[in-house]
Design an enzyme around this catalytic site. Structure first.
Site, PDB file in Angstrom:
ATOM      1  CG  HIS A 135      -1.761  -1.085   1.434  1.00  0.00           C
ATOM      2  ND1 HIS A 135      -1.127  -2.285   2.189  1.00  0.00           N
ATOM      3  CD2 HIS A 135      -2.870  -1.396   0.877  1.00  0.00           C
ATOM      4  CE1 HIS A 135      -1.872  -3.285   2.070  1.00  0.00           C
ATOM      5  NE2 HIS A 135      -3.087  -2.814   1.452  1.00  0.00           N
ATOM      6  CG  HIS A 150      -2.670   0.783   9.425  1.00  0.00           C
ATOM      7  ND1 HIS A 150      -2.616  -0.715   9.400  1.00  0.00           N
ATOM      8  CD2 HIS A 150      -4.189   1.019   8.813  1.00  0.00           C
ATOM      9  CE1 HIS A 150      -3.505  -1.163   8.935  1.00  0.00           C
ATOM     10  NE2 HIS A 150      -4.774  -0.229   8.385  1.00  0.00           N
ATOM     11  CD  GLU A 282       0.507  -2.786   9.590  1.00  0.00           C
ATOM     12  OE1 GLU A 282      -0.327  -3.789   9.976  1.00  0.00           O
ATOM     13  OE2 GLU A 282       0.166  -1.712   9.454  1.00  0.00           O
TER      14      GLU A 282
END
Length: 323
Positions: A135, A150, A282
């Protein structure tokens, strides 16, 4: 010539999932330790220190899980931790050490990159950021479909004006979006895409990687940072790697980096000698399969710090043959 070895590698965990809506990645730092991260670097004869974990203050007990609190409630946790991380990271960098920040969700980069920017500002040293991620994380409170922080750290760090005064403080650093490269992207929101393109963030998505390969694209990133004499900060998200080999993340997207592609990224970064700080974020042990992702992350970090297939270059060898 081998790249210069860091004086000392300082680990600091940021045990939080407040920037996300899926519980579990607050356990990421300890999972990386259990998987042998520190031992892997000690085995490379590197000097290592562990500063433990920073975490949010304990919330009042209730039947509502922390990750179900409103975005506004979790925002306070994210920003309070960001200030702690920024100050702690700045101390590590000013001491001449190499900080490795263990997440935690990717909102921790608000603090980690701030530390780097604050450290480099008085030296007038440019900061380049390599954001290895599925992303772009360049949403704002106005564009984000979920509101989760986030997905916003790069936009805040690059100074997007949709972030009001509550997001700011002396601890917050600034980076030039034109010095940011998102590497491995394959899921970018529509409005986020417009912002990224308007600000000059370079995006090396999986299409480009498929066409040009890791060597050409990574060399381009390295050459840009080297030409600027920059401090290169690497922010490595578990979901940059294909879910088939890294299932332990909360926002997985098919079609990510392969095992060898991910290692090649880290090996080339090591050879460049430019990297001065690192995030590993993550990792969600609750979603992992028997520590598979944690073990992979340990191996990738070891590659960044010089572990190679053949090890150190051998000296001359005398061959003896029998008559």
């Amino acid at each position: 010539m081998h790249p210069a070895r860091p004086k000392r590698i300082d680990f600091i965990g940021v045990a939080t999932a407040s920037g996300a809506s899926i519980r579990g990645c607050g356990m990421g730092p300890e999972a990386l330790r259990v998987a042998g991260l520190l031992e892997a670097l000690i085995d490379l004869e590197l000097d290592v220190a562990d500063h433990g974990d920073l975490r949010s203050s304990q919330a009042d007990l209730s039947t509502t899980p922390l990750s179900w609190r409103t975005v506004e409630q979790r925002k306070g946790d994210v920003l309070a931790l960001a200030q702690q991380v920024s100050d702690a990271g700045l101390g590590i960098l000013d001491a001449g050490h190499f900080p490795v920040f263990l997440g935690g969700d990717h909102s921790i980069a608000i603090g980690t990159v701030s530390a780097v920017a604050r450290h480099c500002l008085p030296k007038q040293k440019p900061v380049h950021v390599l954001w290895v991620d599925a992303h772009a994380d360049y949403n704002t409170p106005d564009t984000s479909p979920s509101g989760n922080l986030h997905g916003m750290p790069l936009a805040l760090l690059c100074g997007e004006n949709e972030f009001d005064a509550s997001y700011r403080g002396d601890w917050l650093g600034r980076i030039d979006p034109r010095n940011v490269t998102v590497f491995g992207a394959r899921s970018v929101d529509r409005e986020e895409r417009k912002l990224v393109q308007a600000r000059g963030v370079e995006v090396i998505d999986m299409r480009k990687l498929d066409q040009l390969g890791v060597v050409a694209t990574m060399q381009h990133v390295i050459d840009r940072a080297k030409a600027d004499g920059a401090h290169l900060h690497v922010s490595f998200d578990v979901d940059s790697v294909d879910p088939s080999i890294a299932p332990g993340g909360g926002t997985l997207v098919p079609g990510g980096l392969s095992y060898r592609e991910a290692h090649l990224v880290m090996e080339m970064l090591h050879d460049s000698g430019l990297v001065g700080s690192l995030d590993v974020v993550e990792l969600n042990p609750f979603l992992d399969h028997g520590g598979k992702t944690a073990t992979l992350m340990v191996d990738l970090v070891a590659s960044l710090f010089g572990r190679s297939i053949m090890g150190e270059e051998a000296g001359p060898v005398e061959f003896v043959t029998q008559d």
